[in-house]
Write an enzyme that holds these catalytic residues in place. Structure first.
Site, PDB file in Angstrom:
ATOM      1  N   ASP A 105       0.835  -1.195   0.000  1.00 44.33           N
ATOM      2  CA  ASP A 105       0.000   0.000   0.000  1.00 44.33           C
ATOM      3  C   ASP A 105       0.874   1.251   0.000  1.00 44.33           C
ATOM      4  OD1 ASP A 105      -2.148  -1.713   0.220  1.00 44.33           O
ATOM      5  OD2 ASP A 105      -2.245  -1.526   2.408  1.00 44.33           O
TER       6      ASP A 105
HETATM    7  N1  URA Z   1      -1.131  -6.005   3.821  1.00 46.00           N
HETATM    8  C1  URA Z   1      -1.649  -4.747   3.839  1.00 46.00           C
HETATM    9  O1  URA Z   1      -2.678  -4.505   4.431  1.00 46.00           O
HETATM   10  N2  URA Z   1      -0.974  -3.794   3.197  1.00 46.00           N
HETATM   11  C2  URA Z   1       0.193  -3.993   2.537  1.00 46.00           C
HETATM   12  O2  URA Z   1       0.765  -3.054   1.986  1.00 46.00           O
HETATM   13  C3  URA Z   1       0.712  -5.293   2.535  1.00 46.00           C
HETATM   14  C4  URA Z   1       0.024  -6.289   3.180  1.00 46.00           C
END
Ligand code: URA
Length: 244
Positions: A105
């Site tokens: 993310d």
């Molecule tokens: N899980 C998440 O919620 N976000 C990420 O960036 C990676 C794994």
């Protein structure tokens, strides 16, 4: 490797755009085996020809394997009109065919593997392979033994999906906040955040520490990257082959 056009060779190695390269070739900036070459369409042999661009030796490497310490605020994408992407952080010659393997993310930090090896990327991401991904996480509220067990059994997410068994290791427990490590063997959208939501906690910081055998180099600062060692590449390939 078979022959290829000189301008493609240089473009693949990321020295510039194809049109820039063509112009530079015509200007006499490119030497092949000590001869100035002014024809972009000349066929070269990547394995044996010695090619200089602007006085710099340009060796041909077919595959690139890079680990990046992704900072928050950049997108795990190849290109975006508004927000910087992880590829924008690669400063040196940047070939056009690189892409991040899997996504983090925008606000997540940590290990991101970048390559142009589509087969390896596919193998690493294949759900059949259950490659382990380990994250450091900080959440609001404390964590319990019961939650460890729920992670172990599989958690029901808000859309009804039940996660594969995962490991929750509590590092520090306080009343209003906790620190932990979580290892998952799949990669659903926002998976870690949704798993904690399922036990009534929200993630306030998330960092990926490892992906399979590949571990984030502690010498890298946020935003920095390095090429993988031969051994790291071999280990990832072995891991990718497991169930393919
Ligand atoms: N899980 C998440 O919620 N976000 C990420 O960036 C990676 C794994």
């Amino acid at each position: 490797m078979s022959q290829m056009r000189l301008d493609k060779y240089l473009a693949d190695m990321g020295v510039g755009t194809r049109s820039q390269i063509k112009e530079d070739i015509k200007k006499g900036k490119v030497f092949v085996n000590d001869m100035m070459i002014k024809t972009p369409e000349l066929k070269v042999l990547p394995d044996s020809d010695i090619i200089f661009y602007d006085n710099e030796l340009i060796s041909y490497t077919k595959w690139e394997y890079i680990m990046l310490y992704k900072p928050a605020g950049v997108l795990s994408a190849t290109r975006d009109k508004k927000i910087p992407t992880v590829l924008d952080l690669l400063k040196e010659k940047k070939r056009k065919d690189l892409f991040p393997v899997g996504r983090l993310d925008k606000d997540t930090e940590g290990l991101l593997f970048i390559t142009n090896d589509g087969l390896l990327a596919h193998q690493i991401l294949s759900p059949k392979n259950h490659v382990a991904k380990c994250y450091y996480v900080e959440v609001n509220g404390s964590l319990t033994q019961e939650m460890i067990e729920e992670f172990q059994t599989g958690l029901k997410l808000e859309d009804g999906y039940v996660t594969l068994p995962s490991e929750l290791k509590i590092l520090k427990n306080m009343e209003t906040q906790a620190q932990a490590e979580v290892t998952i063997y799949e990669g659903k959208y926002h998976q870690i955040k949704r798993m904690f939501e399922a036990v009534g906690r929200s993630v306030i910081y998330l960092k990926r520490l490892s992906m399979g055998t590949l571990v984030l180099d502690p010498n890298l600062e946020k935003g920095e990257y390095r090429y993988l060692t031969k051994e790291e590449i071999e280990c990832l390939k072995e891991e990718g082959k497991k169930k393919e």
